[in-house]
Scaffold this motif. Structure first.
Motif, mmCIF file in Angstrom:
data_model
loop_
_atom_site.group_PDB
_atom_site.id
_atom_site.type_symbol
_atom_site.label_atom_id
_atom_site.label_comp_id
_atom_site.label_asym_id
_atom_site.label_seq_id
_atom_site.Cartn_x
_atom_site.Cartn_y
_atom_site.Cartn_z
ATOM 1 N N GLU A 6 45.011 43.926 24.275
ATOM 2 C CA GLU A 6 45.734 44.823 25.166
ATOM 3 C C GLU A 6 45.346 44.510 26.607
ATOM 4 N N THR A 7 46.291 44.682 27.509
ATOM 5 C CA THR A 7 46.025 44.442 28.927
ATOM 6 C C THR A 7 46.089 45.758 29.692
ATOM 7 N N ILE A 8 45.052 46.025 30.468
ATOM 8 C CA ILE A 8 45.026 47.178 31.367
ATOM 9 C C ILE A 8 45.547 46.716 32.725
ATOM 10 N N HIS A 9 46.615 47.335 33.190
ATOM 11 C CA HIS A 9 47.240 46.943 34.454
ATOM 12 C C HIS A 9 46.781 47.866 35.583
ATOM 13 N N ILE A 10 46.220 47.267 36.623
ATOM 14 C CA ILE A 10 45.752 48.021 37.791
ATOM 15 C C ILE A 10 46.428 47.464 39.038
ATOM 16 N N THR A 106 56.592 44.155 29.764
ATOM 17 C CA THR A 106 55.981 44.620 28.519
ATOM 18 C C THR A 106 55.005 45.774 28.744
ATOM 19 N N ALA A 107 54.617 46.015 29.993
ATOM 20 C CA ALA A 107 53.644 47.071 30.289
ATOM 21 C C ALA A 107 54.267 48.449 30.097
ATOM 22 N N LYS A 108 53.511 49.343 29.480
ATOM 23 C CA LYS A 108 53.978 50.708 29.232
ATOM 24 C C LYS A 108 53.473 51.685 30.299
ATOM 25 N N ARG A 109 52.312 51.369 30.842
ATOM 26 C CA ARG A 109 51.764 52.226 31.891
ATOM 27 C C ARG A 109 50.993 51.379 32.893
ATOM 28 N N VAL A 110 50.663 51.976 34.015
ATOM 29 C CA VAL A 110 49.917 51.276 35.057
ATOM 30 C C VAL A 110 49.012 52.280 35.758
ATOM 31 N N ILE A 111 47.846 51.805 36.175
ATOM 32 C CA ILE A 111 46.935 52.622 36.983
ATOM 33 C C ILE A 111 47.059 52.160 38.425
ATOM 34 N N TYR A 112 47.370 53.087 39.327
ATOM 35 C CA TYR A 112 47.334 52.761 40.749
ATOM 36 C C TYR A 112 46.040 53.318 41.328
ATOM 37 N N LEU A 113 45.318 52.478 42.084
ATOM 38 C CA LEU A 113 44.089 52.895 42.752
ATOM 39 C C LEU A 113 44.187 52.610 44.246
ATOM 40 N N ASP A 114 43.770 53.569 45.065
ATOM 41 C CA ASP A 114 43.613 53.282 46.484
ATOM 42 C C ASP A 114 42.513 52.242 46.648
ATOM 43 N N VAL A 115 42.617 51.440 47.700
ATOM 44 C CA VAL A 115 41.659 50.351 47.890
ATOM 45 C C VAL A 115 40.262 50.870 48.245
ATOM 46 N N ASP A 116 40.167 52.107 48.758
ATOM 47 C CA ASP A 116 38.870 52.651 49.186
ATOM 48 C C ASP A 116 38.192 53.438 48.070
#
Length: 299
Positions: A6-10, A106-116
């Protein structure tokens, strides 16, 4: 045949000035990831230098971790234009709304993170949180509700919102990609900004809270802890205000120590603290840049 991992998308968005913040963020994710998933970092890039990209690429091995860069102008759809608001925040902050569009079909979800941010927990735990049918999961902001005078929704009454409606911080988003796309969230955000520009606070965070009022999944508060509040046992530390790279940093000393602990594991190990006037000039630069764009947009 071995089972595909599985791939975790960030997704993270930044410009060249804050590329240095990206390094300890990536390293913190790597250092605390103990499960078997591959992690794919996708960076929305607003002018990161070739040298900094080279340094960042040296931090990933291409097997357990991958790193891709996507120029901001190429991510932004041709028929969309980023708002020119009156805040001191860079326009790239709006690019988080396009995170679901750059991670592959193919990604079902994604995590968005602020750079800080610094991640002090295995990111797989955040990846696996239940959204309970909601489009997005996030953490309630320390300002708590939409009626907060300094970080809420000033016109909440006109929008029909109860003053106790919870208000979230947009620095961390766990997004259901299919729902986000089906609901055309980017267009809703841009429409909200245009219709409420006189009440706009904190750029797209305002619009996200309007669009998702009473419909976002609340996550454990430790997944987004402001450095100035110094929450104990933070899963993710968030340097919302003055960044630890500046001499005027006034947040938690523990958070700052953690930031530099990870930074020393990166190609920026010899970094020296930046004088505060650089930070002040930078915020002023964003405002002037937006003002100039606004003037030319009116011509």
């Amino acid at each position: 045949m071995s089972k595909q991992r599985e791939t975790i998308h960030i997704v993270i968005a930044t410009d060249n000035h804050y590329a240095i913040l990206l390094a300890p963020l990536i390293k913190s994710v790597q250092a605390n990831h103990k499960t078997g998933e591959q992690i794919a970092f996708a960076i929305i890039d607003n002018g990161i230098s070739k040298l900094n990209i080279q340094k960042l690429r040296s931090m990933v091995d291409g097997n357990d971790y991958t790193l891709s860069f996507h120029e901001m102008e190429s991510v932004l759809p041709r028929d969309m234009h980023l708002p020119i608001d009156g805040t001191g925040m860079p326009q790239i902050t709006y690019m988080r709304m396009f995170a679901p569009y750059i991670v592959g079909n193919t990604a079902k979800r994604v995590i968005y993170l602020d750079v800080d941010m610094i991640v002090n927990r295995d990111i797989s735990e955040l990846w696996s949180v239940e959204l309970d049918g909601r489009t997005v999961g996030c953490v309630q902001d320390h300002s708590a509700t939409v009626s907060c005078e300094w970080a809420g929704i000033p016109n909440y009454r006109e929008l029909g919102l109860d003053p106790e409606t919870k208000y979230f911080n947009a620095g961390l988003l766990v997004i259901d990609i299919e729902k986000w796309k089906n609901e055309n969230i980017p267009q809703k955000i841009l429409t909200c900004v245009e219709e409420n520009k006189d009440s706009l606070l904190l750029a797209d965070q305002y619009a996200l809270n309007v669009v998702f009022a009473n419909s976002w999944k609340e996550l454990d508060h430790r997944w987004n802890c402001k450095a100035g509040v110094d929450v104990k046992d933070p899963f993710i530390m968030h340097f919302i205000d003055i960044k630890p790279i500046y001499s005027s940093y006034n947040g938690s000393q523990f958070y700052k120590n953690e930031f530099f602990r990870y930074l020393k594991m990166t190609p920026w190990a010899d970094f020296k603290i930046v004088p505060n006037y650089v930070r002040v000039f930078r915020k002023g630069f964003y405002k002037v840049k937006k003002t100039v764009k606004k003037i030319f947009a009116l011509k």
